[in-house]
Design a protein around this motif. Structure first.
Motif, PDB file in Angstrom:
ATOM      1  N   LEU A 157       0.875  -1.172   0.000  1.00 45.81           N
ATOM      2  CA  LEU A 157       0.000   0.000   0.000  1.00 45.81           C
ATOM      3  C   LEU A 157       0.911   1.220   0.000  1.00 45.81           C
ATOM      4  O   LEU A 157       1.903   1.245   0.728  1.00 45.81           O
ATOM      5  CB  LEU A 157      -0.846   0.047   1.272  1.00 45.81           C
ATOM      6  N   TYR A 158       0.592   2.191  -0.796  1.00 52.75           N
ATOM      7  CA  TYR A 158       1.425   3.389  -0.799  1.00 52.75           C
ATOM      8  C   TYR A 158       0.566   4.616  -1.030  1.00 52.75           C
ATOM      9  O   TYR A 158      -0.508   4.547  -1.604  1.00 52.75           O
ATOM     10  CB  TYR A 158       2.544   3.299  -1.839  1.00 52.75           C
ATOM     11  N   GLY A 195       1.803  -6.085   8.916  1.00 50.64           N
ATOM     12  CA  GLY A 195       1.362  -7.451   8.655  1.00 50.64           C
ATOM     13  C   GLY A 195      -0.077  -7.740   9.015  1.00 50.64           C
ATOM     14  O   GLY A 195      -0.633  -8.729   8.545  1.00 50.64           O
ATOM     15  N   SER A 196      -0.706  -6.904   9.835  1.00 50.24           N
ATOM     16  CA  SER A 196      -2.104  -7.163  10.193  1.00 50.24           C
ATOM     17  C   SER A 196      -3.023  -7.044   8.981  1.00 50.24           C
ATOM     18  O   SER A 196      -4.117  -7.600   8.969  1.00 50.24           O
ATOM     19  CB  SER A 196      -2.570  -6.209  11.289  1.00 50.24           C
ATOM     20  N   ILE A 197      -2.574  -6.331   7.951  1.00 49.79           N
ATOM     21  CA  ILE A 197      -3.395  -6.139   6.752  1.00 49.79           C
ATOM     22  C   ILE A 197      -3.411  -7.395   5.894  1.00 49.79           C
ATOM     23  O   ILE A 197      -4.426  -7.759   5.317  1.00 49.79           O
ATOM     24  CB  ILE A 197      -2.887  -4.935   5.932  1.00 49.79           C
ATOM     25  N   LYS A 198      -2.269  -8.065   5.803  1.00 50.30           N
ATOM     26  CA  LYS A 198      -2.077  -9.245   4.946  1.00 50.30           C
ATOM     27  C   LYS A 198      -2.460  -8.897   3.498  1.00 50.30           C
ATOM     28  O   LYS A 198      -2.010  -7.901   2.974  1.00 50.30           O
ATOM     29  CB  LYS A 198      -2.817 -10.437   5.496  1.00 50.30           C
ATOM     30  N   THR A 199      -3.303  -9.686   2.858  1.00 46.14           N
ATOM     31  CA  THR A 199      -3.679  -9.417   1.465  1.00 46.14           C
ATOM     32  C   THR A 199      -5.010  -8.677   1.343  1.00 46.14           C
ATOM     33  O   THR A 199      -5.445  -8.378   0.240  1.00 46.14           O
ATOM     34  CB  THR A 199      -3.753 -10.730   0.658  1.00 46.14           C
ATOM     35  N   ALA A 200      -5.649  -8.367   2.472  1.00 46.55           N
ATOM     36  CA  ALA A 200      -6.940  -7.664   2.461  1.00 46.55           C
ATOM     37  C   ALA A 200      -6.685  -6.157   2.394  1.00 46.55           C
ATOM     38  O   ALA A 200      -6.921  -5.411   3.348  1.00 46.55           O
ATOM     39  CB  ALA A 200      -7.762  -8.023   3.692  1.00 46.55           C
ATOM     40  N   ALA A 227      -8.610  -3.893   8.603  1.00 43.82           N
ATOM     41  CA  ALA A 227      -7.270  -3.620   9.141  1.00 43.82           C
ATOM     42  C   ALA A 227      -6.559  -2.583   8.282  1.00 43.82           C
ATOM     43  O   ALA A 227      -5.890  -1.690   8.795  1.00 43.82           O
ATOM     44  CB  ALA A 227      -6.451  -4.906   9.225  1.00 43.82           C
ATOM     45  N   SER A 228      -6.721  -2.675   6.986  1.00 47.07           N
ATOM     46  CA  SER A 228      -6.109  -1.708   6.079  1.00 47.07           C
ATOM     47  C   SER A 228      -6.662  -0.310   6.323  1.00 47.07           C
ATOM     48  O   SER A 228      -5.913   0.664   6.413  1.00 47.07           O
ATOM     49  CB  SER A 228      -6.347  -2.120   4.622  1.00 47.07           C
ATOM     50  N   ALA A 229      -7.970  -0.202   6.441  1.00 43.79           N
ATOM     51  CA  ALA A 229      -8.596   1.102   6.689  1.00 43.79           C
ATOM     52  C   ALA A 229      -8.102   1.697   7.999  1.00 43.79           C
ATOM     53  O   ALA A 229      -7.836   2.908   8.084  1.00 43.79           O
ATOM     54  CB  ALA A 229     -10.111   0.967   6.687  1.00 43.79           C
TER      55      ALA A 229
END
Length: 186
Positions: free
Chosen positions: A9-10, A76-81, A86-88
């Motif tokens: 993510l960037y 790492g909590s985001i993983k591939t999602a 978690a990403s949000a």
């Protein structure tokens, strides 16, 4: 917006591109800590405190010296999602931290952000995030690694994140950046 490239993510910022002097920082344990020191992950977008009160002051000093800022963080909590909860949460925390730095400095301090979300070539200590930054997020200008630096908390010290991890120290060495721990900068 936070574009993606594989498991990276960037968040580019055109006003933070084109410099040779780069001030690069890890996020957790470096620029910020969690409100509760016993947690391993943030509860929400507001679960952070500056590493200490000098963070905005030092960032302003580096800004006045002409440094361009990037955050390079393993998340790492985001993983591939990459569009998941978690990403949000992580993206929101980073946006809040960057906004708070500018607010405390009394001027816009432009940051670019790169977040490695899985165990791949982007994850520190690998150099994938740095290569991506150099190739895509610095306006075609090659950073002067000798005049740039990286600050991170994973220095292989007892008690460092993830059982004495040295991923920040190894990352800086791998890409040729001067490495410093947050206690020596802030």
């Amino acid at each position: 917006a936070h574009p993606t490239n594989g498991n990276l993510l960037y968040k580019p910022n055109p006003t933070a591109q084109g410099a040779t002097k780069i001030a690069a920082f890890d996020l957790d344990g470096t620029l910020v800590t969690y409100k509760s020191p016993t947690r391993a992950f943030a509860l929400d977008v507001n679960d952070w405190l500056f590493f200490n009160d000098t963070v905005p002051t030092k960032i302003k000093e580096f800004h006045d010296q002409g440094y361009q800022f990037i955050i390079l963080s393993n998340q790492g909590s985001i993983k591939t999602a990459l569009d998941g909860d978690a990403s949000a949460k992580v993206r929101g925390r980073v946006d809040n931290v960057v906004a708070a730095i500018s607010e405390r400095c009394g001027t816009d301090i432009p940051f670019q952000v790169l977040l490695a979300t899985s165990k791949d070539d982007y994850r520190k200590p690998s150099d994938g995030m740095w290569k991506f930054f150099c190739d895509n997020m610095n306006g075609g200008v090659a950073p002067d690694v000798g005049g740039s630096f990286y600050v991170g908390d994973a220095a292989g010290r007892e008690g460092d994140i993830l059982d004495s991890s040295d991923s920040d120290k190894v990352f800086a060495h791998t890409v040729g950046l001067k490495f410093m721990i947050p206690e020596d900068v802030f």
